[in-house]
Design an enzyme around this catalytic site. Structure first.
Site, PDB file in Angstrom:
ATOM      1  N   SER A  51      11.483   3.125  41.798  1.00 13.16           N
ATOM      2  CA  SER A  51      10.625   3.640  39.969  1.00 13.16           C
ATOM      3  C   SER A  51      12.280   2.905  39.097  1.00 13.16           C
ATOM      4  O   SER A  51      13.393   2.737  39.730  1.00 13.16           O
ATOM      5  CB  SER A  51      10.493   4.949  40.653  1.00 13.16           C
ATOM      6  OG  SER A  51      10.568   5.442  39.288  1.00 13.16           O
ATOM      7  N   TYR A  59      13.987  12.556  42.363  1.00  7.69           N
ATOM      8  CA  TYR A  59      13.383  11.719  42.572  1.00  7.69           C
ATOM      9  C   TYR A  59      13.841  10.714  41.919  1.00  7.69           C
ATOM     10  O   TYR A  59      14.416   9.605  43.166  1.00  7.69           O
ATOM     11  CB  TYR A  59      12.792  12.118  41.468  1.00  7.69           C
ATOM     12  CG  TYR A  59      11.300  10.984  41.360  1.00  7.69           C
ATOM     13  CD1 TYR A  59      10.189  10.930  42.852  1.00  7.69           C
ATOM     14  CD2 TYR A  59      11.565   9.605  40.904  1.00  7.69           C
ATOM     15  CE1 TYR A  59       9.476   9.865  42.907  1.00  7.69           C
ATOM     16  CE2 TYR A  59      10.277   9.139  41.060  1.00  7.69           C
ATOM     17  CZ  TYR A  59       9.116   8.683  41.879  1.00  7.69           C
ATOM     18  OH  TYR A  59       8.549   7.940  41.179  1.00  7.69           O
TER      19      TYR A  59
END
Length: 285
Positions: A151, A164
Site C-alpha cells: 500500500s 495498517y
C-alpha cells in the site's frame, strides 16, 4: 488481455488469497480467462462460493481448473493446509498472490484486537504465505512469481490508521528482502513483485458507498496495470488512479524520504510548520 509472461502460461497454476472480492477476484478472473488453473483462497462463506462459480464460468476447464479453498491467512496451519491441497490437486504453483487484507481501523492507543488482527492478516499472512509456498515454487524450476499486495500507506505512512501503515510498511520491507534472496539464489526462476495499488473501489474502500467514486480505479484496471508492470519486469508496481498520477506519487514519496534526510519532524507533510512547503514541493513538476 493476453499475459506475456512465462509464469502465466496456459495450464499453469495460480493461488490467490483474498480472492472472494476486489483485486483478488479481478485477478482470478483474468488468470482464468488466460487459461491458468486458479485457486481462490478466502474466508469460508457464500461470498467465496459465488466468486468461485463466477471464475469457473470463465475457465476453459470449468470446475476442473478452478477451485475455492476456505483459508484464514492469519492462521499458518491453514496456509500449510492450503499448500498441501493445491499440490495434491494441481502438482505445483506458478503464481502466488498474497493479497488478503483487512482494514478495521486503528489508533495508537485504541483496541489491541485491531492491531493484532491487522498484523496477523496484512503482514503475517503475506510472510507465512510466502515462506510456505516459495520452496516448492523454487524447486519445480518453472518460471514463477510471488505478488505481495502492499500500500502507498506503507510508504508515506499518513496519519489516521497506524496499524495498517505499519503492517504494509512491513510488507514492503519483506518483499524487498524476498526479491533480493530470490535473485541471489542460483538457478532460481521465481521473482517477487510488490503491488502498490492506488485508490481502488473495493469492499475494503467503499465506506458505505454504492457507486465507484470518479477518482477511483476499478479492480480490473489495477490488475491490468499489475500484469503489464510484471511483463516489463517492474518490482515496484506503483499504480496511479484517476485522481493521482505517477509524478504526484513520486513527489509524495520523495518528500516522505526527505523527512529523514532534511531532519524534519516525522510526517511533516501534515505538520503545521511544513505543510505549505510540502504542498509546494509535491505540486512542482
Amino acid at each position: 488481455m493476453s499475459i506475456q509472461h512465462p509464469a502465466f502460461a496456459k495450464g499453469h497454476v495460480a493461488v490467490i488469497t483474498g480472492a472472494a472480492s476486489g483485486i483478488g477476484l479481478a485477478a482470478a478472473k483474468e488468470f482464468a480467462r488466460n487459461g491458468l488453473c486458479v485457486v481462490l483462497a478466502d474466508l469460508e462463506g457464500d461470498k467465496l462460493d459465488e466468486a468461485c462459480r463466477d471464475v469457473q464460468a470463465l475457465a476453459e476447464g470449468g470446475e476442473a481448473d478452478v477451485v475455492a479453498i476456505a483459508t484464514d491467512v492469519s492462521k499458518p496451519e491453514q496456509l500449510e493446509s492450503l499448500e498441501r491441497a493445491v499440490i495434491q490437486r494441481f502438482g505445483r504453483v506458478h503464481v502466488l498472490m498474497n493479497n488478503a487484507g483487512i482494514q478495521p481501523g486503528s489508533s495508537l492507543f485504541g483496541p489491541q484486537a485491531n492491531w493484532d488482527s491487522v498484523f496477523a492478516v496484512n503482514l503475517m499472512g503475506v510472510i507465512h504465505g510466502t515462506r510456505i509456498f516459495a520452496n516448492d515454487m523454487m524447486a519445480h524450476n518453472d518460471p514463477a512469481v510471488i505478488i505481495n499486495t502492499g500500500s502507498k500507506q506503507g510508504i508515506t505512512t499518513p496519519p489516521g490508521d497506524p496499524a495498517y501503515n505499519v503492517a504494509k510498511a512491513g510488507v514492503k520491507a519483506f518483499t524487498e528482502a524476498l526479491q533480493h534472496e530470490l535473485r541471489n539464489t542460483e538457478g532460481c526462476h521465481v521473482e517477487a513483485h510488490l503491488l502498490i495499488p492506488g485508490f481502488v473501489y473495493t469492499g475494503l474502500t467503499a465506506n458505505g458507498r454504492t457507486e465507484k467514486p470518479s477518482g477511483a480505479w476499478t479492480p480490473e484496471q489495477t490488475v491490468d496495470f499489475m500484469l503489464r508492470s510484471i511483463e516489463r519486469g517492474d518490482f515496484y508496481i506503483l499504480c496511479p488512479d484517476n485522481d493521482v498520477d505517477r509524478p504526484t506519487d513520486e513527489r509524495r514519496i520523495a518528500w516522505a524520504a526527505g523527512d529523514i534526510i532534511e531532519n524534519r519532524p516525522p510526517l511533516s507533510r501534515w505538520h503545521k510548520d511544513h505543510a505549505e512547503a510540502a504542498s509546494a514541493f509535491i505540486a512542482k513538476r
